[in-house]
Write a protein that holds these residues in place. Sequence first.
Motif, PDB file in Angstrom:
ATOM      1  N   HIS A   6       0.814  -1.308  -0.078  1.00 58.53           N
ATOM      2  CA  HIS A   6      -0.107   0.028   0.076  1.00 58.53           C
ATOM      3  C   HIS A   6       0.763   1.367   0.082  1.00 58.53           C
ATOM      4  O   HIS A   6       2.159   1.237   0.535  1.00 58.53           O
ATOM      5  CB  HIS A   6      -1.107  -0.107   1.198  1.00 58.53           C
ATOM      6  CG  HIS A   6      -0.298  -0.099   2.323  1.00 58.53           C
ATOM      7  ND1 HIS A   6      -0.241   0.740   3.427  1.00 58.53           N
ATOM      8  CD2 HIS A   6       0.134  -1.450   3.180  1.00 58.53           C
ATOM      9  CE1 HIS A   6       0.644   0.364   4.538  1.00 58.53           C
ATOM     10  NE2 HIS A   6       0.464  -0.890   4.372  1.00 58.53           N
ATOM     11  N   ALA A   7       0.135   2.454  -0.545  1.00 58.38           N
ATOM     12  CA  ALA A   7       0.862   3.619  -0.604  1.00 58.38           C
ATOM     13  C   ALA A   7       0.155   4.772   0.295  1.00 58.38           C
ATOM     14  O   ALA A   7      -1.270   4.701  -0.165  1.00 58.38           O
ATOM     15  CB  ALA A   7       1.095   4.082  -1.930  1.00 58.38           C
ATOM     16  N   THR A   8       0.705   5.551   0.823  1.00 61.86           N
ATOM     17  CA  THR A   8      -0.007   6.576   1.531  1.00 61.86           C
ATOM     18  C   THR A   8       0.732   7.848   1.191  1.00 61.86           C
ATOM     19  O   THR A   8       1.859   7.984   1.078  1.00 61.86           O
ATOM     20  CB  THR A   8       0.203   6.491   3.146  1.00 61.86           C
ATOM     21  OG1 THR A   8      -0.016   5.107   3.535  1.00 61.86           O
ATOM     22  CG2 THR A   8      -0.692   7.449   3.831  1.00 61.86           C
ATOM     23  N   THR A  11      -5.706   9.682  -0.014  1.00 62.85           N
ATOM     24  CA  THR A  11      -4.394   9.663   0.962  1.00 62.85           C
ATOM     25  C   THR A  11      -3.984   7.730   0.876  1.00 62.85           C
ATOM     26  O   THR A  11      -2.864   7.491   1.007  1.00 62.85           O
ATOM     27  CB  THR A  11      -4.750  10.186   2.354  1.00 62.85           C
ATOM     28  OG1 THR A  11      -5.060  11.556   2.103  1.00 62.85           O
ATOM     29  CG2 THR A  11      -3.393   9.909   3.207  1.00 62.85           C
ATOM     30  N   PHE A  12      -4.933   7.228   1.322  1.00 60.56           N
ATOM     31  CA  PHE A  12      -4.884   6.031   1.575  1.00 60.56           C
ATOM     32  C   PHE A  12      -5.210   4.947   0.545  1.00 60.56           C
ATOM     33  O   PHE A  12      -5.970   5.299  -0.513  1.00 60.56           O
ATOM     34  CB  PHE A  12      -5.469   5.377   3.095  1.00 60.56           C
ATOM     35  CG  PHE A  12      -5.297   6.210   4.094  1.00 60.56           C
ATOM     36  CD1 PHE A  12      -4.360   6.006   4.994  1.00 60.56           C
ATOM     37  CD2 PHE A  12      -6.312   7.323   4.450  1.00 60.56           C
ATOM     38  CE1 PHE A  12      -4.185   6.686   6.069  1.00 60.56           C
ATOM     39  CE2 PHE A  12      -6.009   7.928   5.535  1.00 60.56           C
ATOM     40  CZ  PHE A  12      -4.886   7.658   6.422  1.00 60.56           C
ATOM     41  N   GLU A  13      -4.449   3.776   0.501  1.00 61.53           N
ATOM     42  CA  GLU A  13      -4.589   2.862  -0.519  1.00 61.53           C
ATOM     43  C   GLU A  13      -6.111   2.304  -0.671  1.00 61.53           C
ATOM     44  O   GLU A  13      -6.567   2.101   0.514  1.00 61.53           O
ATOM     45  CB  GLU A  13      -3.555   1.734  -0.342  1.00 61.53           C
ATOM     46  CG  GLU A  13      -3.699   0.663  -1.277  1.00 61.53           C
ATOM     47  CD  GLU A  13      -2.727   1.003  -2.498  1.00 61.53           C
ATOM     48  OE1 GLU A  13      -1.737   1.826  -2.325  1.00 61.53           O
ATOM     49  OE2 GLU A  13      -3.093   0.704  -3.448  1.00 61.53           O
ATOM     50  N   PRO A  14      -6.616   2.480  -1.863  1.00 61.77           N
ATOM     51  CA  PRO A  14      -8.162   1.882  -1.784  1.00 61.77           C
ATOM     52  C   PRO A  14      -8.104   0.496  -1.518  1.00 61.77           C
ATOM     53  O   PRO A  14      -7.390  -0.151  -1.993  1.00 61.77           O
ATOM     54  CB  PRO A  14      -8.395   2.240  -3.356  1.00 61.77           C
ATOM     55  CG  PRO A  14      -7.292   3.227  -3.755  1.00 61.77           C
ATOM     56  CD  PRO A  14      -6.195   3.178  -3.044  1.00 61.77           C
ATOM     57  N   LEU A  15      -9.254   0.165  -0.851  1.00 63.41           N
ATOM     58  CA  LEU A  15      -9.290  -1.377  -0.341  1.00 63.41           C
ATOM     59  C   LEU A  15     -10.153  -2.058  -1.363  1.00 63.41           C
ATOM     60  O   LEU A  15     -10.679  -1.544  -2.144  1.00 63.41           O
ATOM     61  CB  LEU A  15     -10.033  -1.131   1.074  1.00 63.41           C
ATOM     62  CG  LEU A  15      -9.404  -0.353   2.246  1.00 63.41           C
ATOM     63  CD1 LEU A  15     -10.473  -0.184   3.315  1.00 63.41           C
ATOM     64  CD2 LEU A  15      -8.162  -0.763   2.456  1.00 63.41           C
ATOM     65  N   SER A  16      -9.930  -3.218  -1.387  1.00 59.84           N
ATOM     66  CA  SER A  16     -10.774  -4.231  -2.163  1.00 59.84           C
ATOM     67  C   SER A  16     -12.144  -3.887  -1.808  1.00 59.84           C
ATOM     68  O   SER A  16     -12.523  -3.660  -0.730  1.00 59.84           O
ATOM     69  CB  SER A  16     -10.375  -5.630  -2.278  1.00 59.84           C
ATOM     70  OG  SER A  16     -10.852  -6.120  -1.003  1.00 59.84           O
ATOM     71  N   PRO A  17     -13.247  -4.227  -2.605  1.00 55.93           N
ATOM     72  CA  PRO A  17     -14.701  -3.749  -2.301  1.00 55.93           C
ATOM     73  C   PRO A  17     -15.074  -4.516  -1.008  1.00 55.93           C
ATOM     74  O   PRO A  17     -15.714  -4.017  -0.316  1.00 55.93           O
ATOM     75  CB  PRO A  17     -15.536  -4.273  -3.679  1.00 55.93           C
ATOM     76  CG  PRO A  17     -14.203  -4.116  -4.877  1.00 55.93           C
ATOM     77  CD  PRO A  17     -12.998  -4.613  -4.227  1.00 55.93           C
ATOM     78  N   ALA A  18     -14.835  -5.860  -0.866  1.00 56.42           N
ATOM     79  CA  ALA A  18     -15.415  -6.567   0.272  1.00 56.42           C
ATOM     80  C   ALA A  18     -14.719  -6.070   1.414  1.00 56.42           C
ATOM     81  O   ALA A  18     -15.203  -5.809   2.406  1.00 56.42           O
ATOM     82  CB  ALA A  18     -14.974  -8.097  -0.169  1.00 56.42           C
ATOM     83  N   VAL A  19     -13.499  -5.746   1.356  1.00 57.48           N
ATOM     84  CA  VAL A  19     -13.003  -5.274   2.685  1.00 57.48           C
ATOM     85  C   VAL A  19     -13.315  -3.693   3.117  1.00 57.48           C
ATOM     86  O   VAL A  19     -13.571  -3.382   4.188  1.00 57.48           O
ATOM     87  CB  VAL A  19     -11.353  -5.452   2.672  1.00 57.48           C
ATOM     88  CG1 VAL A  19     -10.820  -4.582   3.740  1.00 57.48           C
ATOM     89  CG2 VAL A  19     -10.952  -6.823   2.364  1.00 57.48           C
ATOM     90  N   ALA A  20     -13.440  -2.942   1.956  1.00 60.92           N
ATOM     91  CA  ALA A  20     -14.050  -1.733   2.227  1.00 60.92           C
ATOM     92  C   ALA A  20     -15.505  -1.658   2.741  1.00 60.92           C
ATOM     93  O   ALA A  20     -15.716  -0.879   3.689  1.00 60.92           O
ATOM     94  CB  ALA A  20     -14.133  -1.102   0.709  1.00 60.92           C
TER      95      ALA A  20
END
Lengths: 477, 397
Positions: free
Chosen positions: B350-352, B366-375
């Motif tokens: 991940h990149a911030t 700012t934060f790494e986009p999450l996978s849809p399920a985790v989001a």
Amino acid sequence: MTEAIAFLPPRQAVLSRRAEILDDLKELVPAGRLVEERNALVPFETDGFIAYRRRPLAVVLPETTAQVAAVMKYCHRYGIPVVPRGAGTSLSGGAIPQEDAVVLGLSAMTRIIEVDYANRCATVQAGVTNLAISDAVGADGYFYAPDPSSQLACTIGGNIAMNSGGAHCLKYGVTTNNLLGVKMVLVDGTVVDLGGKHLDAEGYDLLGLVCGSEGQLGIVTEATVRLLAKPEGARPVLFGFDSAEDAGSCVADVIGAGIIPVAIEFMDKPAIEICEAFAKAGYPLDVEALLIVEVEGSEAEMDAMLAAIVEIAKRHGVKIVRESQSANEAALIWKGRKSAFGATGRIADYICMDGTVPLSQLAYVLRKTSEIIDRYGLRVANVFHAGDGNMHPLILYNINDPEDAAKAEAAGMEILKLCVDAGGCLTGEHGVGIEKRDLMLHQFTQVDLDQQMAVRSAFDADWILNPSKVFPLEGRG
Amino acid sequence: MLTPSTETEAAELIRDHATRKTPLQIRGGGTRSGFGNAVSADAVLSSTAITGIIEYNPAEMVMTARAGTPVAEIEAALAENGQGMAFEPMDHRGAMGTSGTPTIGGLFAVNSSGPRRFTAGAARDHLLGVRFVNGAGDVVKAGGKVMKNVTGLDLVKLLAGSYGTMGFLTQVTFKVLPVPKTAATIVISGLEDENAMKALAAALSLSVEVSGAAHLPESVRGRFIGGKLPEGAATVMRLEGLEASVAVRAEKLMSAMAGLGPINRLDADDTKALWTEIRDVTPYGDGTARPLWRVSMPPSEAWKLVAGLRLRAGIDAYYDWQGGLVWMRMEADHEADVLRHGIRSLGGGHATLVRAAPEIRAKVPTFEPLSPAVALLSGRVRAKLDPHGIFNPGLMA
Ligand SMILES: Cc1cc2nc3c(=O)[nH]c(=O)nc-3n(C[C@H](O)[C@H](O)[C@@H](O)COP(=O)(O)OP(=O)(O)OC[C@H]3O[C@@H](n4cnc5c(N)ncnc54)[C@H](O)[C@@H]3O)c2cc1C
Ligand SMILES: Cc1cc2nc3c(=O)[nH]c(=O)nc-3n(C[C@H](O)[C@H](O)[C@H](O)COP(=O)(O)OP(=O)(O)OC[C@H]3O[C@@H](n4cnc5c(N)ncnc54)[C@H](O)[C@@H]3O)c2cc1C
């Protein structure tokens, strides 16, 4: 025998559809991976907390994440409780099922998927045993650090669910500190990856939340764990003291002096006698308390560290100091300690408690523990991880005498409350399970518990996963 | 600015805002202001008046402090007893161009950890217990004050690194450790990134307990410790402990690394200075707003990302954590898409976006986009702690 701990009443709608459910489950896992015969179900009735048992509806033993997902999707759809299970070594009843539950066993998922030395990690299926990981990488100079005494049998999935630790966690931390990622099946069958081979998973620390969640948030099917380079050498030393107080304050002073050994184990007189009779480890029998302190590093480092520790022990009137002079002696010193549970089991039935206390309270809690045990007319042997205050009083009783059993259970609960009152907590490594469920309100307020339960509900709104565990049945949100 | 001086007062304020569903921006010392996605809130709720060390018993290696206590006060109290926070929390005021007084609550709210993280664990690994006010105004306690605790769900981990979006921390209990008696750094000069990563991996497979493992390419090497590092890219490895052990291990490490390039050894003072600068991203604390990224990846892959980006964009970068942490300054554009695509194609991480001009911040998460399920799951969890979404809305979205 009387049962002090209640289970949730089984869902009649599930029980009455058993035949149909079995037929459906058969479609979801390969032949032979559904256990339905009454006799074949018996081994799954209980775990290491053998005082309680329930026959599950069925047991499935999937081989892949996809099969786990299919089973979860199905059970979710029909409101069928699911109890995840690794090796069934839980000492708090975490893997004990109930009549309406499908036990989802991970024991067939035993593949080491990848060993990656460049990134010092390994990815394994959930049913791989703790020791199998270290065995797989040992010849190359690596190991997996958390070392529960049950490591030969217990699975990495169970370790994650219980956030297990062992004697060497003083230096290396427990499971949560050594876990990089998991593949997990959510209650509705969705598969998610949390973390990976990199440090600090993105977003909220759901990985940290899953670790120690006792099978209530999802089914872990794969884990990526950290590997560490083996230390150059390790040397355990035995210290014998005339009193538990002396041993306890010696531990506090070693740590206060800025020395962190890899392990500090404590045994009281009854434990010493039991272990010596069994393991013939050469433990001194004329002392009241014994410490096993292990240091690591090069010969020079170990010498320096041990010299400092011996100096401190002398200030606390140490009576016997025995350094191991060979690998054989070192193994013997540990053999005595590691056989404590087995050796105790040979002389009596026992329940193993697991509370933690701040180090400064060790001596006080030990004294109070023996008062409680005396009051119930029972016997106790104490062995524990002194470096991190994780106590394991083994309460001896006769399992065939219901009165004795009830006394042991009651004494155990008093001891756990004592730990909490002394500033510690109900469980350091065995988990809450069913065993300590009804004591949770001693450590937390209802508001604290409501918050935990709300978070649990975010994962499993219908409370299908391991539903009788961890939270008191009364006052559930 | 709302500055309650007790937990009870904070809970009342929050309950009141919850009833009216009016958002609050949560703050400690504000040294991170400007970080994160834009927050729109009616008021700022600060912990700075909730201060003081409550309990500190060096022999137990545990400290309890109120959230608004300045980090400096904590560090001073620990130093008196030869102890410290083993995860080396960083001071990013230089890189961010902010001022203010970092607080201990803010430190854990951002799960701030430095060079020793890859061996000692992150801030969250040292956090044993918290008290916080949730978004409904309830005072909640989680965890405890002992090293080992598996009683119930570990909400402590959830609060660590939640950037004030899950609860307003009022008290933290954390583990502290003895500060190593001495330290030394081995410097191998002139390695290309790929070979440097191999050298670091090899060093970590030895039983010498390397507790800092960084690679400083030639473009940044001169900007550390006043240009004192020897010529060429510097691959640096830190050893800590008792005087005797450090000496023995340094010998062993140097002989294992012999032949890779010129090898030098830094003394304890230079070691301290170097790792503080690596920790605080000193070379990029250049008073500019040029985009600064912090990337966490598998150590074997991160250098490939950097190599790829060097071909396509103007970047300057160095590595910590055996190569698994990359601090990257963009010379022109922010390159978010290229960067995040690169991370995915190299197996994840991940990149911030740590620093950037406001117009870039407005369009780059700012934060790494999450996978849809985790989001989805994360959103559900957050809603359980902050049901009305009043804490730092948008900051982590
Ligand atoms: C981009 C960036 C990256 C950083 N990376 C690192 C790193 O890798 N390693 C490192 O060691 N340090 C890092 N830091 C430094 C670290 O953030 C500060 O040292 C920390 O102590 C902030 O304290 P503060 O009181 O100034 O927090 P603030 O700037 O006031 O707040 C920081 C965040 O924490 C929240 N917060 C503050 N107080 C509370 C509270 N009481 N309860 C709940 N939430 C609260 C805020 O809402 C905000 O989201 C980084 C800082 C920035 C800006
Ligand atoms: C002799 C002995 C010594 C022990 N010593 C220690 C010790 O030193 N330290 C220590 O920490 N523990 C110890 N234990 C306790 C026990 O071994 C640990 O709790 C262990 O982690 C359980 O692993 P398991 O595979 O047997 O899990 P099980 O007993 O099968 O299950 C334990 C819990 O984990 C859940 N679970 C299992 N697998 C999964 C999965 N894949 N996904 C989600 N949830 C899952 C179950 O639902 C249950 O709640 C000891 C036990 C024994 C019998």
